[in-house]
Design a protein around this motif. Structure first.
Motif, PDB file in Angstrom:
ATOM      1  N   LEU A 393     102.359  25.560  79.683  1.00  0.00           N
ATOM      2  CA  LEU A 393     103.232  24.890  79.695  1.00  0.00           C
ATOM      3  C   LEU A 393     104.699  25.211  79.134  1.00  0.00           C
ATOM      4  N   GLU A 394     105.716  25.049  79.581  1.00  0.00           N
ATOM      5  CA  GLU A 394     107.051  25.440  79.438  1.00  0.00           C
ATOM      6  C   GLU A 394     108.072  24.416  78.969  1.00  0.00           C
ATOM      7  N   ILE A 395     107.776  23.094  79.492  1.00  0.00           N
ATOM      8  CA  ILE A 395     108.633  22.128  79.281  1.00  0.00           C
ATOM      9  C   ILE A 395     107.735  20.694  79.057  1.00  0.00           C
ATOM     10  N   VAL A 396     108.204  20.118  78.071  1.00  0.00           N
ATOM     11  CA  VAL A 396     107.609  18.655  77.798  1.00  0.00           C
ATOM     12  C   VAL A 396     108.775  17.773  77.433  1.00  0.00           C
ATOM     13  N   ASP A 397     108.616  16.840  78.535  1.00  0.00           N
ATOM     14  CA  ASP A 397     109.828  15.651  78.529  1.00  0.00           C
ATOM     15  C   ASP A 397     109.229  14.385  78.217  1.00  0.00           C
ATOM     16  N   CYS A 398     109.355  13.950  77.102  1.00  0.00           N
ATOM     17  CA  CYS A 398     108.880  12.527  76.643  1.00  0.00           C
ATOM     18  C   CYS A 398     109.886  11.806  76.043  1.00  0.00           C
ATOM     19  N   HIS A 399     111.063  11.674  76.495  1.00  0.00           N
ATOM     20  CA  HIS A 399     112.260  10.947  76.078  1.00  0.00           C
ATOM     21  C   HIS A 399     112.121   9.538  76.202  1.00  0.00           C
ATOM     22  N   ASN A 400     112.373   8.690  75.459  1.00  0.00           N
ATOM     23  CA  ASN A 400     112.516   7.361  75.865  1.00  0.00           C
ATOM     24  C   ASN A 400     110.782   6.765  75.779  1.00  0.00           C
ATOM     25  N   ASN A 401     110.229   7.113  74.795  1.00  0.00           N
ATOM     26  CA  ASN A 401     108.894   6.395  74.860  1.00  0.00           C
ATOM     27  C   ASN A 401     108.693   5.661  73.377  1.00  0.00           C
ATOM     28  N   LEU A 402     107.486   5.533  72.936  1.00  0.00           N
ATOM     29  CA  LEU A 402     107.253   4.999  71.599  1.00  0.00           C
ATOM     30  C   LEU A 402     106.231   5.869  70.791  1.00  0.00           C
ATOM     31  N   LEU A 403     106.601   7.267  71.102  1.00  0.00           N
ATOM     32  CA  LEU A 403     105.730   8.176  70.065  1.00  0.00           C
ATOM     33  C   LEU A 403     106.134   8.160  68.671  1.00  0.00           C
TER      34      LEU A 403
END
Length: 526
Positions: A393-403
């Motif tokens: 895995l190189e990119i993790v994009d989780c913006h605009n969530n409730l993490l």
């Protein structure tokens, strides 16, 4: 992940106030308070000698009652009575005084016989006698309850269902018989023409009861966890059927004519012996939930790609390797379970599901291939710990969530280069995040960060790494100081360690005075 469903009629207590006499609305607040106090007194088994207020509802469930309090039988206006989960062994004959009662819950007690007087409750609409050691010979009394609409007899060790009930109770709409030993239903059950829901889970049926196909108002059929190997084509007559539960049986196939049940929205066929779905199932366009887990399917059932309203899909352990391109039509899916299959790469078709909330892909073969994971603009509250297995895995994009936090296992993804988690609810970072040597970009804007604090995060990666290293250094230093302090306390026998010091000294003393094995004591006569 939780499998497909729980039986819709879970025998739960749904409290409602069924008040036929609308004059209750004209009472002043004092009178209502008086009613409430009387009900509380009943719950304490301290009933007033003279009850003058009109009481419509009493809940004495799970109160360790061994009998039904006699004062209850003075409440002539009582409409709903809950006595479930007690220690009651019998129903007294005085039950006939409750002339207006409509709802009676006596499940989970120790009742053996049903008294004749119960049959005099001519307004009773809902009766629950589940989980009692009922004698079969007294069940005929239920047939006298002409107004009965709901009858629950779960877990009462029934080998057969009384014919008298089928002949006499023509208003039954819900019949709960799960958890018994039934192998068949009496042919007279066709008299229950108003029946809408029947629950037959955990019995011994080897085939779908043909008699049910004559009950045209049926909306819910639950035959889960039986031995059913055959569903008759006559099921086509059940055009009002909405939910059909056939999981954990021995089905090799289901009839193609089931597609005529156009109102069907929930179908659970999980854990059977199915290899495929009938081709005409694509016409079940109202489908909302599908369970096929635990069937060894030959290939993905493309029929479901026509079900545009589908929200919940369970395809766990079905032997799937790929998803068809037509799967992208199913944009309403919220829960998708594809775990324990043979996917060797992340199915790109899933990316079209803008309403997806829960995705299960564990125990597949995709760990070596996934390089980019985009989960932005959802309502995710956490990432699974298994993300640490995605070594490429190189990119993790989780913006605009409730993490609220990132799993520590993300520090195992040594190839990670970009971590985009802005606009979440994060307040701290994993303490070893700086071990990811290839990580070039971390975006944390819009998070209530405290560890590191926002002012550190705003300075970029180098400042964050320095903060994490210093935090670990201080933590290690504190650990050493605590270890030294405990050692001093133990040696000096101070505080909570005083008793430990005594035990240590006693142990040494005992060791010195202990006789060595193999040698007799000196001066001792043999």
């Amino acid at each position: 992940m939780v499998e497909f469903h729980q039986s819709p009629d879970a025998n739960a207590v749904n409290v409602h106030f069924s008040r036929a006499d609308t004059t209750i609305l004209e009472k002043d607040s004092l009178q209502i308070l008086q009613e409430t106090q009387v009900t509380k007194d009943l719950e304490k088994d301290a009933l007033p000698v003279h009850v003058t207020d009109r009481i419509f509802f009493i809940d004495l469930a799970n109160k360790q009652q061994t009998t039904i309090p006699l004062q209850i039988f003075e409440l002539e206006d009582l409409e709903e009575l809950h006595l479930e989960k007690n220690l009651i062994e019998s129903i007294p004959g005085d039950i006939h005084h409750l002339k207006k009662v409509k709802v009676l819950y006596l499940n989970e007690n120790y009742i053996h016989d049903i008294c004749e007087e119960l049959g005099q409750l001519k307004y009773l609409q809902s009766l629950d006698l589940s989980s009692n050691p009922l004698s079969y010979s007294s069940l005929h009394i239920i047939s006298k309850l002409q107004a009965l609409c709901q009858l629950r007899l779960y877990d009462v060790n029934l080998d057969e269902f009384p014919v008298e009930i089928c002949k006499c109770l023509h208003h039954i709409e819900l019949l709960g018989l799960s958890g018994n030993n039934l192998r068949y239903l009496p042919k007279e059950i066709v008299n229950l023409r108003k029946l809408k829901e029947i629950y037959l889970q955990k019995n011994r049926f080897e085939s779908f009861p043909l008699e049910l196909c004559h009950l045209l108002n049926l909306e819910i059929i639950d035959l889960e966890q039986n031995l059913v190997s055959f569903v008759p084509e006559e099921i086509v007559s059940l055009t009002n059927l909405v939910k059909l539960f056939l999981a954990f049986n021995n089905l090799l196939s289901v009839p193609d004519k089931l597609h005529h049940c156009r109102r069907l929205t929930v179908l659970d066929l999980s854990n059977n012996l199915l290899r495929r779905l009938p081709p005409n199932f694509k016409q079940l366009t109202e489908m909302n939930e599908l369970g096929l887990s635990g069937n060894n399917l030959e290939k993905f059932p493309r029929q479901i790609c026509h079900w545009m309203s589908l929200c919940l899909v369970y395809l766990k352990n079905t032997g799937l390797q790929v998803l068809p391109s037509s799967f992208t039509r199913l944009t309403c899916i919220k829960i998708l379970d594809l775990s324990e299959n043979f996917f060797d790469e992340f199915p790109k078709e899933i990316c079209a599901m803008e309403n997806l909330e829960i995705l299960s892909l564990d125990d597949n073969q995709i760990c070596e291939n996934l390089k980019e994971l985009y989960l932005e603009n959802n309502c995710l509250e956490y990432l699974p710990p298994s993300i640490g297995l995605l070594s490429n895995l190189e990119i993790v994009d989780c913006h605009n969530n409730l993490l609220k936090e990132l799993p520590d296992s993300i520090c195992q993804v040594q190839g990670l280069q970009r971590l985009l988690v802005q606009n979440n609810q994060l307040f701290q970072l994993p303490e070893n995040l700086d071990s990811l040597q290839k990580l070039q970009l971390v975006l944390l804007d819009g998070n209530p960060m405290t560890d590191p604090p926002i002012e550190v995060c705003s300075q970029g990666n180098l400042a964050i790494w320095e903060y994490l290293r210093e935090k670990r250094h201080q933590k290690a230093k504190a650990t050493k100081i605590q270890a030294w302090w405990r050692g001093q306390m133990v040696r000096k026998g101070l505080g909570i360690f005083a008793e430990l010091q005594k035990l240590l000294k006693k142990g040494k003393k005992d060791k010195k005075g202990k006789e060595k094995p193999g040698k007799g004591a000196k001066g001792k006569k043999k």
